[in-house]
Scaffold this motif. Structure first.
Motif, PDB file in Angstrom:
ATOM      1  N   GLU A 193      -5.570  47.461  48.396  1.00 21.46           N
ATOM      2  CA  GLU A 193      -5.384  47.440  49.855  1.00 21.46           C
ATOM      3  C   GLU A 193      -6.383  46.491  50.514  1.00 21.46           C
ATOM      4  O   GLU A 193      -6.038  45.712  51.392  1.00 21.46           O
ATOM      5  CB  GLU A 193      -5.552  48.842  50.461  1.00 21.46           C
ATOM      6  N   GLU A 194      -7.627  46.576  50.050  1.00 19.07           N
ATOM      7  CA  GLU A 194      -8.659  45.690  50.615  1.00 19.07           C
ATOM      8  C   GLU A 194      -8.318  44.227  50.337  1.00 19.07           C
ATOM      9  O   GLU A 194      -8.456  43.366  51.192  1.00 19.07           O
ATOM     10  CB  GLU A 194     -10.025  45.973  49.972  1.00 19.07           C
ATOM     11  N   ARG A 195      -7.851  43.993  49.118  1.00 18.40           N
ATOM     12  CA  ARG A 195      -7.535  42.634  48.714  1.00 18.40           C
ATOM     13  C   ARG A 195      -6.383  42.079  49.563  1.00 18.40           C
ATOM     14  O   ARG A 195      -6.409  40.950  50.025  1.00 18.40           O
ATOM     15  CB  ARG A 195      -7.173  42.616  47.236  1.00 18.40           C
ATOM     16  N   PHE A 196      -5.403  42.925  49.746  1.00 20.27           N
ATOM     17  CA  PHE A 196      -4.251  42.522  50.552  1.00 20.27           C
ATOM     18  C   PHE A 196      -4.714  42.173  51.970  1.00 20.27           C
ATOM     19  O   PHE A 196      -4.387  41.119  52.515  1.00 20.27           O
ATOM     20  CB  PHE A 196      -3.220  43.647  50.581  1.00 20.27           C
ATOM     21  N   ALA A 197      -5.535  43.056  52.521  1.00 20.34           N
ATOM     22  CA  ALA A 197      -6.028  42.824  53.879  1.00 20.34           C
ATOM     23  C   ALA A 197      -6.885  41.562  53.935  1.00 20.34           C
ATOM     24  O   ALA A 197      -6.809  40.777  54.884  1.00 20.34           O
ATOM     25  CB  ALA A 197      -6.833  44.032  54.357  1.00 20.34           C
ATOM     26  N   PHE A 198      -7.671  41.357  52.884  1.00 20.96           N
ATOM     27  CA  PHE A 198      -8.540  40.183  52.841  1.00 20.96           C
ATOM     28  C   PHE A 198      -7.721  38.895  52.905  1.00 20.96           C
ATOM     29  O   PHE A 198      -7.946  38.028  53.741  1.00 20.96           O
ATOM     30  CB  PHE A 198      -9.397  40.213  51.569  1.00 20.96           C
ATOM     31  N   ARG A 200      -4.550  38.559  53.739  1.00 18.93           N
ATOM     32  CA  ARG A 200      -3.762  38.485  54.978  1.00 18.93           C
ATOM     33  C   ARG A 200      -4.630  37.928  56.101  1.00 18.93           C
ATOM     34  O   ARG A 200      -4.195  37.120  56.909  1.00 18.93           O
ATOM     35  CB  ARG A 200      -3.229  39.873  55.360  1.00 18.93           C
ATOM     36  N   GLY A 201      -5.849  38.392  56.147  1.00 23.59           N
ATOM     37  CA  GLY A 201      -6.776  37.951  57.197  1.00 23.59           C
ATOM     38  C   GLY A 201      -7.063  36.463  57.078  1.00 23.59           C
ATOM     39  O   GLY A 201      -6.955  35.707  58.048  1.00 23.59           O
ATOM     40  N   GLU A 202      -7.411  36.039  55.878  1.00 22.27           N
ATOM     41  CA  GLU A 202      -7.736  34.629  55.678  1.00 22.27           C
ATOM     42  C   GLU A 202      -6.528  33.747  55.999  1.00 22.27           C
ATOM     43  O   GLU A 202      -6.621  32.768  56.727  1.00 22.27           O
ATOM     44  CB  GLU A 202      -8.179  34.380  54.223  1.00 22.27           C
ATOM     45  N   SER A 204      -3.971  34.316  57.717  1.00 23.00           N
ATOM     46  CA  SER A 204      -3.409  34.411  59.068  1.00 23.00           C
ATOM     47  C   SER A 204      -3.853  33.241  59.933  1.00 23.00           C
ATOM     48  O   SER A 204      -3.240  32.932  60.940  1.00 23.00           O
ATOM     49  CB  SER A 204      -3.825  35.724  59.729  1.00 23.00           C
ATOM     50  N   ASN A 245       1.841  33.272  54.002  1.00 21.86           N
ATOM     51  CA  ASN A 245       1.345  33.928  52.796  1.00 21.86           C
ATOM     52  C   ASN A 245       2.209  33.529  51.600  1.00 21.86           C
ATOM     53  O   ASN A 245       1.704  33.215  50.528  1.00 21.86           O
ATOM     54  CB  ASN A 245       1.371  35.447  52.970  1.00 21.86           C
TER      55      ASN A 245
END
Ligand code: SF4
Ligand code: SF4
Ligand code: SF4
Ligand code: SF4
Lengths: 325, 343
Positions: A193-198, A200-202, A204, A245
């Motif tokens: 989950e953290e990796r996905f969010a990481f 996605r954030g970058e 974006s 992505n």
């Protein structure tokens, strides 16, 4: 070094050994050098530079340049020479059309790196042994190239060239304490989950300028799928928020096993997205699954991803390992 | 005209108060150190960078936006108009160059046929500009007659000796300052002139200060078009869209359909004359190589645009393409090379 290069290029031009020279040309300030083809001694004299700002990898231009008449001289830093060897391996550059000259490199910097150290208004610079004295609109600033190194130079794998016809300056050695997988390990240590969010954030921040692809020496398709309106995924179509992505995931897969980690994608990204992380993850995985492999190491060895050996890792175990890591 | 001021430390209170009444966008630093206009959140501060990485045009002309939806049910197709009044918003800290870019965009989008999407945002947006206390080497707004010490907009702000000074320039600006009146004190405009004087002194040292538009404009179209320089200038260009996407005045877009199976969404997104399929049509591509594409970008800004807009150039000298092109090719190098050829 710069003078040595200029003299050598001029000599080879006048001997008729090469017709053109691919190098870097000086700009308005000190940092804005542009890849340029030189055709005469006068042009070399006037514009040629080799400085800590010559981060741009010239090898991809050879795909286009080698299609022209005659032979072209190219100056390659160690990392650039891996891209060159890889392109020769992929039959994108006919080896005999290029005269490759390896040049020494102690790391490169750029205006973005200097700006993030708070150094702005740069109008000139002098360099001595890696120490830069910058002339700025707010006075003189001193910094070492090492302090303002490009990401790709911070994680330099070797100072040793591949596939060159001659070398100028001192040949270097592999970087023994290269830590280029450290950042990848940090990402691996995240929960899914953290990796996905990481990511996605970058991602974006991506504006789909496609500079990362356009500069990439592994991206040499005549027409990229993202430029083909008929493909339905052409570059402009950021139709939904996952579009960027997917673009990056597809690109990372497409260059896997061929990416030499030259670091150009991260260097050129105007949004400072750490694109190298994706590619390095693939490099690390390939090393772990198939044994150490370096794309562009030589122009022959096939990539583990295009080769098959009876003891190759089974897809299932790769997935399990991938899931765990 | 009246002048107002607020102590620098009180700026957060001003932002809070502003954001209560309308959406506020500030040029701020993201965690990665990229300066950008972002919607205000509590505690957000102004970037130390002179300018944002992407330009302020994003707020009026976003990279993608939906134009209409088509809903298919049975044999019926319903066209759904997705337009709605946008909320009032305020852009704080826009530099003189970016403010001028709005005028250039206005000439394109507000001319007949009026672009209602753009107009909607323009009407609801208020622009508070900020004079450039420290212009950098890539700045050449002066080339296009823009004064970074005297920015336009609905209100102009100046930073001077611990205070921010505000001068209203339009009714919208008056209205905004009135809405935060309780935090401001009225003052004389002496310090504004001091701030300007300091900027003029700094401008004198800018390396591009002597670059002029002489030789460009509508008169030499054919000659410039045929210049031999385009070949070498465009040689290293990657054909990426960086320069066009970060440019405050680049305004080209494409309209596409996104088919979800049951519904089609028609949207527009920025396009770039630098990319290979920009002029692709059924019969082929009239700009087959990067040379023609590259030439188009600069001819548009330096020749075609002024030819059709009373001599107003399509560049505001913000320097973004100088700072961000991956191969450091840009409009200044183009202008200098073309001038050199003429001499
Ligand atoms: S260079 Fe950066 S912004 Fe441009 S497409 Fe690549 S990731 Fe996106
Ligand atoms: S001029 Fe630079 S930023 Fe613009 S398309 Fe060419 S390489 Fe990209
Ligand atoms: S062409 Fe370059 S300098 Fe001119 S407005 Fe666009 S980004 Fe700014
Ligand atoms: S170009 Fe002029 S107005 Fe724009 S940021 Fe630079 S000094 Fe300010």
């Amino acid at each position: 070094m710069q003078e040595l290069m200029k003299a050598r290029a001029a000599a080879l031009l006048s001997e008729g050994k090469v017709n053109r020279v691919l190098g870097w040309a000086a700009g308005e300030f000190v940092y804005d050098v542009t890849p340029t083809v030189f055709e005469s001694r006068e042009e070399l004299e006037r514009d040629f530079v080799y400085s800590p700002f010559c981060g741009a990898n010239l090898s991809k231009y050879l795909v286009k340049e080698a299609r022209k008449e005659g032979k072209i001289l190219v100056f390659l830093k160690p990392c650039d020479s891996f891209s060159f060897a890889q392109l020769v391996k992929e039959h994108r550059i006919p080896r005999e059309k290029v005269y490759a000259v390896g040049v020494e490199c102690y790391g490169k910097t750029d205006a973005t790196a200097l700006r993030s150290l708070g150094i702005t208004g740069i109008v000139g610079a002098a360099e001595q042994y890696g120490a830069l004295t910058l002339n700025t609109l707010n006075g003189e600033r001193r910094v070492t190239v090492a302090e303002a190194m490009l990401e790709k130079c911070k994680s330099c794998k070797t100072k040793e060239h591949r596939l060159c016809d001659e070398l100028l300056g001192e040949e270097g050695e592999p970087v023994s304490d290269c830590s280029r997988f450290e950042e990848v390990e940090k990402v691996e240590a995240m929960t899914p989950e953290e990796r996905f969010a990481f990511f996605r954030g970058e991602l974006s921040r991506c504006i789909r300028c496609n500079a990362c692809r356009d500069v990439c020496p592994a991206c040499t398709c005549e027409t990229c799928v993202f430029d083909n309106p008929a493909s339905g995924i052409a570059q402009k179509a950021a139709a939904d928020p996952f579009e960027e992505n997917l673009y990056h995931i597809i690109r990372a897969f497409h260059v896997a096993g061929r990416c030499t980690d030259c670091g150009e994608c991260t260097r050129v990204c105007p949004q400072r997205i750490p694109l190298h992380l994706l590619n390095r993850k693939f490099i690390k995985d390939i090393n772990e699954f198939y044994g150490p492999y370096q794309a562009g190491d030589d122009p022959e060895t096939p990539s583990p991803l295009t080769d098959w050996k009876p003891d190759d890792v089974e897809p299932g175990s790769a997935v399990r390992k991938g899931g765990r890591a | 005209m009246s002048t107002y001021r607020i102590r620098e430390e009180r700026l957060p209170a001003l932002f809070e108060e502003t954001a209560k009444k309308r959406k506020l966008y500030l040029p701020t630093d993201t965690a990665e150190g990229v300066a950008a206009f972002l919607p205000y959140r509590e505690g957000m501060t102004l970037t130390a960078s002179l300018n944002t990485s992407r330009s302020a045009k994003d707020l009026f002309f976003p990279q993608t936006e939906t134009l209409a939806d088509f809903k298919v049910s049975g044999r019926e197709i319903a066209v759904v108009d997705v337009r709605e009044e946008c909320e009032d918003f305020l852009l704080f800290g826009v530099r003189a160059c970016d403010v001028k870019s709005f005028e250039i965009l206005d000439r394109v989008f507000l001319a007949e046929p009026v672009d209602s999407f753009y107009k909607n945002r323009r009407e609801h947006g208020t622009v508070v500009s900020l004079a450039c206390a420290s212009p950098v080497e890539t700045c050449f707004c002066g080339t296009f007659g823009i004064d970074c010490a005297d920015p336009e907009g609905d209100a102009a702000a100046y930073r001077w000796e611990g205070y921010y000074y505000f001068v209203p320039l339009t009714e919208k600006g008056e209205e905004y300052l009135a809405s935060v009146e309780s935090l401001l004190e009225e003052t004389d405009d002496g310090p504004v002139w001091d701030a300007k004087g300091e900027i003029y002194r700094k401008k004198e040292r800018l390396p591009l200060k002597s670059l002029t538009t002489e030789g460009f404009g509508g008169e030499r179209t054919k000659e410039l078009f045929d210049s031999e320089k385009w070949e070498s200038l465009s040689e290293a260009c990657l054909g990426c869209g960086t320069c066009t996407y970060v440019c405050p005045t680049c305004q080209c877009f494409d309209i596409r359909d996104f088919d979800t199976g049951r519904q089609i969404r028609r949207y527009r997104c920025w396009d770039s004359c630098m990319v290979s399929d920009f002029t692709k049509m059924a019969g082929g591509n009239p700009r087959p190589t990067q040379k023609e594409r590259f030439r188009q970008r600069f001819m548009h800004k330096l020749v075609y645009f002024p030819a059709e807009n009373e001599g107003i150039f399509g560049c505001v000298g913000c320097g973004r393409c100088l700072a961000q092109c991956p191969i450091s090719m840009n409009i200044v190098k183009v202008m200098k090379a073309l001038k050199e050829e003429k001499e």
